[in-house]
Write an enzyme that holds these catalytic residues in place. Structure first.
Site, PDB file in Angstrom:
ATOM      1  N   LYS A   1      53.394  48.341  39.337  1.00  0.00           N
ATOM      2  CA  LYS A   1      53.832  47.335  38.367  1.00  0.00           C
ATOM      3  C   LYS A   1      54.573  48.104  37.295  1.00  0.00           C
ATOM      4  CE  LYS A   1      51.385  44.431  34.979  1.00  0.00           C
ATOM      5  NZ  LYS A   1      52.417  44.053  34.044  1.00  0.00           N
TER       6      LYS A   1
ATOM      7  N   GLY B   1      51.387  36.822  28.509  1.00  0.00           N
ATOM      8  CA  GLY B   1      51.573  35.756  27.541  1.00  0.00           C
ATOM      9  C   GLY B   1      50.717  34.518  27.764  1.00  0.00           C
TER      10      GLY B   1
ATOM     11  N   ASN C   1      45.552  39.280  31.697  1.00  0.00           N
ATOM     12  CA  ASN C   1      44.452  40.190  31.394  1.00  0.00           C
ATOM     13  C   ASN C   1      43.664  39.708  30.175  1.00  0.00           C
ATOM     14  OD1 ASN C   1      42.766  42.361  30.797  1.00  0.00           O
ATOM     15  ND2 ASN C   1      44.307  43.912  31.007  1.00  0.00           N
TER      16      ASN C   1
END
Lengths: 263, 332
Positions: free
Chosen positions: A102, A191, A212
């Site tokens: 990522k 977000g 997360n």
């Protein structure tokens, strides 16, 4: 239908970050409760601390994550340059035994917004080296195009700044993004604050959601992980079920013709 | 004490940090003959308790932790008040910058036993902060202490009550003659306790001639929440990072920057304070970040106090006393 990612298939469309939980045990329980297949792990200080001179000092936490059985998507969180991100990706491949990465190249330390120029360059380098790149990007169409040209098969636009919990802050841009990249796998990354926002993104046709803080910092992370799993599943089902369009005015839900004559 | 040493098992404790000392005194209170073994010559930086904040804050510590930290921590308020006369019963204060108000709201929802206070009340509690914060939370029942005074005082208390301390060499449970051994070595017991891991913590001590506080102040921030605990003579302890690593390496630039940036945000005049210490330690933690008691033969392991050594050692020690109480007949 399972989600295809660089030739692999996973059943859960909920990707979870591993930082800032009250304890590793609670993280493990959240992964289990939400049926998460992929977790993202930072190589930097927040988790493994294996950069710099203290290699291996975060082994205990790393073992706990591996024991969950989830597939690991290492990330380059906290990297501010192409070189840093590429080096971190190399380290991730070596330590975690995966060519998935990522990719985050951060422009500003406070805003944590992607440096899209560095991102495209790092994506090109890593793809050429055989990595499967999951780029954390903005909802800019032009940047998305460049990332595809650089070899990315997945795009991960943000919904709002990292950790902000603001939700889908530019819903029209995200709709346009989905429409434009109709055949690309799109994952909302960052977000999201609440399950309803994740459900919204899935209803719009996004393929998966990665988050997360919304789980890790909730009062009850395990229960919140479950809430997100349900919302993501509901949103996906709703998208596939082809929802009705809004209509100005009322529409009777009972048939108006063929009414019984009571007189 | 009505109970007789002759009929009770003798106890050897390994480790002289907060877990070992509190366990030793709790067992002594219950009438046992207790010997404490500590590998270092004197209390100091080889013990992770040395770097602790020393906050007895069961309600504040609930944030970012399990409910059990609060439930098991409340009893420590009276334990410390009974065993150490240096406990400062001044409560604690929680603040955030105006732009981080959501952090105060979240903290207030997650914790109990607090009052929401305004600017005037903040100024009355901590005059140094007058006019700097509009809103805060006050936890009147919490207290704090300085570990560097409290630990030696506990050791003296233990000795005066007839306890024996052997310092300066490392012992192994198998070699000790006592009936029951309590292993309180913290992260040093890692080889015996495979579930134990190290979580690195970094702290800084500063000295300010201008700004001081009466009680711990926590400055909430979405990224790096920081607490500042007042010590004697104008010294303030600033803590603490929490990093998944068992490295003892010196404090990183990043951590020092995060901690010091928060200090200056709390009060700009603290920018003129002198840095007198920058230290890193490794806390022992189990996967659930909660302490646990586990017995293997005649050895009882009390470990995993994580960030909560001073808060949870009285609970942990009580559990050890109860466990030994159940086995008295067998062991003696």
């Amino acid at each position: 239908m399972p989600l295809g990612l660089y030739g692999s298939e996973v059943s859960s469309r909920f990707l979870l970050g591993t930082a800032r939980y009250p304890s590793p045990a609670m993280l493990e329980e959240a992964i289990r409760e939400a049926g998460v297949d992929i977790v993202t792990v930072s190589l930097r200080r927040e988790s493994l601390g294996i950069d710099g001179t203290q290699k291996g000092s975060g082994q205990a936490f790393w073992s706990l994550i591996r024991e969950t059985g989830a597939r690991i998507l290492p990330n380059t969180a906290g990297c501010h340059s192409v070189r840093e991100a590429v080096t971190t990706a190399h380290m991730a491949r070596e330590v975690m035994g995966t060519n998935w990465i990522k990719l985050e190249v951060i422009a500003d330390d406070m805003a944590l917004n992607p440096d899209v120029f560095g991102l495209v360059e790092a994506a090109r380098i890593l793809t050429e080296e055989g990595f499967s790149v999951f780029p954390y990007t903005t909802a800019d169409l032009g940047v998305g195009e460049r990332l595809l040209q650089a070899g990315c098969q997945v795009l991960m636009p943000w919904a709002a700044p990292i950790g902000s919990g603001q939700g889908l802050s530019d819903i029209n841009a995200l709709k346009a993004y989905r429409q434009h990249f109709a055949t690309t796998t799109l994952i909302i990354d960052a977000g999201i604050g609440r399950p309803s926002q994740a459900a919204d993104a899935m209803e719009m046709g996004y393929d998966a959601v990665l988050l997360n803080s919304a789980v890790a910092r909730a009062g009850d992370p395990v229960l919140m992980a479950r809430a997100f799993a349900l919302a993501i599943e509901a949103g996906r089902a709703a998208y596939k079920a082809d929802p009705i369009e809004p209509y100005l005015g009322a529409m009777p839900s009972s048939p108006l013709t063929g009414m019984a004559s009571l007189s | 004490m009505s109970r007789q040493h002759e009929i009770l098992p003798s106890i050897g404790i390994i480790g002289g940090g907060v877990a070992g000392l509190v366990t030793a005194i709790s067992l002594q209170d219950a009438g046992y003959d207790v010997h404490l073994y500590e590998k270092t010559e004197g209390l100091g930086k080889e013990t992770c308790s040395w770097f602790a904040g020393g906050m007895i804050a069961p309600w504040c510590e609930r944030d970012g932790a399990d409910d059990l930290v609060r439930d098991r921590g409340v009893e420590s308020l009276s334990w410390w008040a009974h065993h150490y006369d240096g406990v400062q019963q001044q409560g604690s204060l929680v603040l955030s910058a105006a732009r981080d108000r959501s952090e105060i709201l979240r903290f207030s929802r997650r914790t109990q036993q607090h009052e929401t206070i305004d600017e005037a009340r903040i100024a009355a509690l901590e005059p140094a902060l007058a006019g700097r914060f509009r809103e805060g939370l006050f936890y009147p029942k919490e207290s704090h202490l300085d570990p560097r005074f409290a630990l030696p005082a506990l050791e003296q208390h233990f000795l005066k009550a007839g306890g024996a301390v052997k310092r300066g060499y490392e012992v192994v449970a198998d070699e000790l003659k006592e009936d029951i051994i309590v292993d309180c070595r913290g992260f040093a017991a890692r080889d015996d306790l495979p579930r134990l891991r190290g979580v690195r913590g970094e702290m800084i001590r500063i000295h300010s001639a201008e700004v001081n506080f009466t009680r711990p102040v926590r400055l909430l921030h979405p990224r790096q929440p920081v607490y500042i605990v007042p010590r004697a003579h104008g010294v303030l302890m600033v803590g603490a990072t929490s990093i998944e690593s068992d490295s003892h390496a010196p404090v990183t630039v990043r951590s020092a920057y995060d901690l010091l940036e928060a200090v200056q945000r709390l009060h700009p005049a603290l920018g003129e304070a002198n840095i007198i210490e920058v230290s890193a330690g490794v806390r022992p933690a189990y996967p659930d970040n909660l302490p646990d008691i586990e017995q293997k033969g005649r050895v009882i392991y009390a470990n995993g106090l994580y960030r909560h050594g001073f808060l949870l050692s009285p609970w942990c020690a009580r559990k050890v006393v109860e466990l030994i109480g159940k086995q008295e007949g067998k062991a003696a």
